[in-house]
Each structure stands twice: as structure tokens, then as C-alpha cells.
Design a protein around this motif. Structure first.
Motif, short mmCIF file in Angstrom:
data_model
loop_
_atom_site.label_atom_id
_atom_site.label_comp_id
_atom_site.label_asym_id
_atom_site.label_seq_id
_atom_site.Cartn_x
_atom_site.Cartn_y
_atom_site.Cartn_z
N ASN A 15 107.49 34.35 -23.14
CA ASN A 15 108.42 33.45 -22.54
C ASN A 15 109.85 33.68 -23.60
O ASN A 15 109.91 33.03 -24.45
CB ASN A 15 108.08 32.28 -22.31
CG ASN A 15 109.07 31.09 -21.87
OD1 ASN A 15 110.06 31.65 -21.38
ND2 ASN A 15 108.66 29.84 -21.77
N ALA A 18 112.59 30.99 -23.65
CA ALA A 18 112.29 29.79 -24.61
C ALA A 18 113.03 30.11 -25.98
O ALA A 18 113.70 29.08 -26.50
CB ALA A 18 110.73 29.60 -25.10
N TYR A 22 116.11 27.40 -27.09
CA TYR A 22 115.43 26.29 -27.75
C TYR A 22 115.52 26.94 -29.32
O TYR A 22 115.23 27.87 -29.65
CB TYR A 22 114.08 25.83 -27.56
CG TYR A 22 114.09 25.19 -26.14
CD1 TYR A 22 114.37 23.87 -26.05
CD2 TYR A 22 113.50 26.05 -25.07
CE1 TYR A 22 114.20 23.43 -24.60
CE2 TYR A 22 113.42 25.35 -23.89
CZ TYR A 22 113.88 24.12 -23.76
OH TYR A 22 113.72 23.53 -22.46
N GLU A 51 109.23 29.21 -16.73
CA GLU A 51 109.79 27.99 -16.08
C GLU A 51 108.80 26.95 -16.37
O GLU A 51 108.86 25.82 -15.96
CB GLU A 51 109.89 28.00 -14.68
CG GLU A 51 110.98 29.10 -14.16
CD GLU A 51 112.51 28.37 -14.58
OE1 GLU A 51 112.70 27.30 -14.74
OE2 GLU A 51 113.20 29.50 -14.97
N SER A 52 107.72 27.15 -17.11
CA SER A 52 106.75 26.22 -17.40
C SER A 52 107.10 25.14 -19.00
O SER A 52 107.92 25.82 -19.65
CB SER A 52 105.51 26.89 -17.50
OG SER A 52 105.38 27.66 -18.60
N TYR A 53 106.53 24.03 -18.72
CA TYR A 53 106.24 23.42 -20.06
C TYR A 53 105.26 22.71 -20.30
O TYR A 53 104.30 22.68 -19.39
CB TYR A 53 107.80 22.51 -20.11
CG TYR A 53 107.72 21.53 -18.84
CD1 TYR A 53 107.25 20.33 -18.73
CD2 TYR A 53 108.39 22.05 -17.67
CE1 TYR A 53 107.13 19.56 -17.62
CE2 TYR A 53 108.29 21.35 -16.64
CZ TYR A 53 107.99 20.03 -16.51
OH TYR A 53 107.85 19.23 -15.57
N VAL A 54 105.02 22.14 -21.36
CA VAL A 54 103.99 21.32 -21.81
C VAL A 54 104.21 19.63 -21.63
O VAL A 54 105.10 19.30 -22.16
CB VAL A 54 103.31 21.61 -23.23
CG1 VAL A 54 102.14 20.68 -23.86
CG2 VAL A 54 103.10 22.98 -23.38
N LEU A 63 99.61 22.17 -19.42
CA LEU A 63 100.56 23.19 -18.93
C LEU A 63 101.06 23.12 -17.70
O LEU A 63 100.07 23.07 -16.66
CB LEU A 63 100.01 24.64 -19.45
CG LEU A 63 100.89 25.80 -19.10
CD1 LEU A 63 102.29 25.70 -19.83
CD2 LEU A 63 100.27 27.02 -19.10
N THR A 108 110.82 18.87 -27.54
CA THR A 108 109.91 19.21 -26.31
C THR A 108 109.01 20.18 -26.81
O THR A 108 108.98 21.03 -27.94
CB THR A 108 110.75 19.74 -25.26
OG1 THR A 108 109.70 19.71 -24.03
CG2 THR A 108 111.23 21.13 -25.55
N VAL A 110 107.38 23.66 -25.58
CA VAL A 110 107.50 24.90 -24.68
C VAL A 110 106.25 25.90 -24.86
O VAL A 110 105.99 26.23 -26.10
CB VAL A 110 108.72 25.53 -24.49
CG1 VAL A 110 109.78 24.37 -23.96
CG2 VAL A 110 109.09 26.06 -25.80
N ILE A 125 102.21 27.61 -28.22
CA ILE A 125 103.13 26.76 -28.06
C ILE A 125 104.11 26.35 -28.83
O ILE A 125 103.62 26.58 -30.13
CB ILE A 125 102.71 25.38 -27.40
CG1 ILE A 125 101.63 24.95 -28.48
CG2 ILE A 125 101.51 25.60 -26.21
CD1 ILE A 125 100.98 23.46 -28.11
#
Length: 158
Positions: A15, A18, A22, A51-54, A63, A108, A110, A125
Motif C-alpha cells: 500500500n 498509505a 499518512y 483503499e482499505s483500512y482497519v 480489515l 487511524t 491502515v 498494519i
């Protein structure tokens, strides 16, 4: 005929967005609860985590938004949902530490990298805080400066 060489890298997906969007304060390795058809798709690199997040829900981490495309040869009696929410496998102490960090303003979690480790799928992560646009521009300037410096050194050594 040339044979296709198999990639020896354990990395399935990165990713890169990310790290651009961030500031990563801490990273952690987590297991991932998967179905059989998902593991087969991961072996073929049919995954996207950009485009994913936790999310944190009911003292568990999930996830959300990762897209694992089903293979055409996947079993026909299984309903394949490519964007289903997948549970992260962490112990309680790690979950509690992450929960404390998530509750801070602007923090957050990610996904950074999906990879194989000892025959199992692991997800790296990171606890992250968002960058402002001027921070992103500064990172781009620093990267360009490093490239220019490397080119100049290479030219001077010739």
C-alpha cells in the motif's frame, strides 16, 4: 521458449498510498482470517489493499475494503464476496494497545503490506496520522533532491 521465473519475494501487495498520505507512527504484524478461495487468489496476486483500512468493533479489529478477486477456477458452490470484512488475528494486549492509540484524535490504522510468513498470510498494519498537503509536497521535494544528488554524484564519479 523462455520459462516464466517465479518471483521469490514474499510480498503479495503493498500500500504505497498509505506512506504518501499518512505519517506511520508504529507498525505491527497481524494474522488474517481467510477462506480457501481467498488464499488461492492471494497466491495468484489477485488482491488490492490500496483503499482499505482497519476498523475496531466489539474488541476486535477487522480489515475493511480490501478487494480479493475470486479465480475463475474457484469452487462454484461457494459464494465469493471479494470485499467482505476480514478479521485480524491479534492477541488482546495488542488489540488494547491499538485501541488506545486509535482513540487519540486524528489517529487511524491502515494496512501497509500483505505478505507470506512461514506459510501463513500476514498483514503489516500501521498506526497513522494524516498528512496535510504541505507535508506531502515537502516529501516530494526531499525525494526529488535525493534523486538529483544521486545523479550528480554518479556523474562526478565518471
Amino acid at each position: 521458449m523462455a520459462k516464466n521465473k517465479k518471483d521469490n519475494s514474499n510480498t503479495i501487495a503493498l500500500n504505497k498510498k498509505a506512506r504518501h498520505d499518512y505519517f506511520i507512527e508504529q507498525s505491527l504484524e497481524a494474522g488474517l482470517s481467510l477462506l480457501g478461495w481467498e488464499v488461492k487468489s492471494l497466491r495468484e496476486n489477485k488482491v488490492q489493499i490500496k483503499e482499505s483500512y482497519v476498523i475496531y468493533k466489539n474488541n476486535e479489529l477487522f480489515l475493511f475494503g480490501a478487494h480479493i478477486s475470486p479465480l475463475r477456477s474457484a469452487s462454484s458452490h461457494v459464494d465469493c464476496d471479494p470485499i467482505r470484512t476480514r478479521k485480524l488475528l491479534l492477541n488482546k494486549l495488542e488489540i488494547n494497545r491499538l485501541r488506545e492509540k486509535i482513540t487519540q484524535k486524528g489517529a487511524t490504522v491502515v494496512p501497509l503490506k500483505l505478505y507470506w510468513a512461514r506459510g501463513k498470510v500476514k498483514l503489516e498494519i500501521g498506526v497513522a496520522k494524516g498528512k496535510k498537503s504541505h507535508d506531502k509536497r515537502q516529501d516530494i521535494k526531499e525525494r526529488d533532491w535525493k534523486l538529483d544528488k544521486a545523479r550528480a554524484l554518479k556523474e562526478s564519479n565518471r
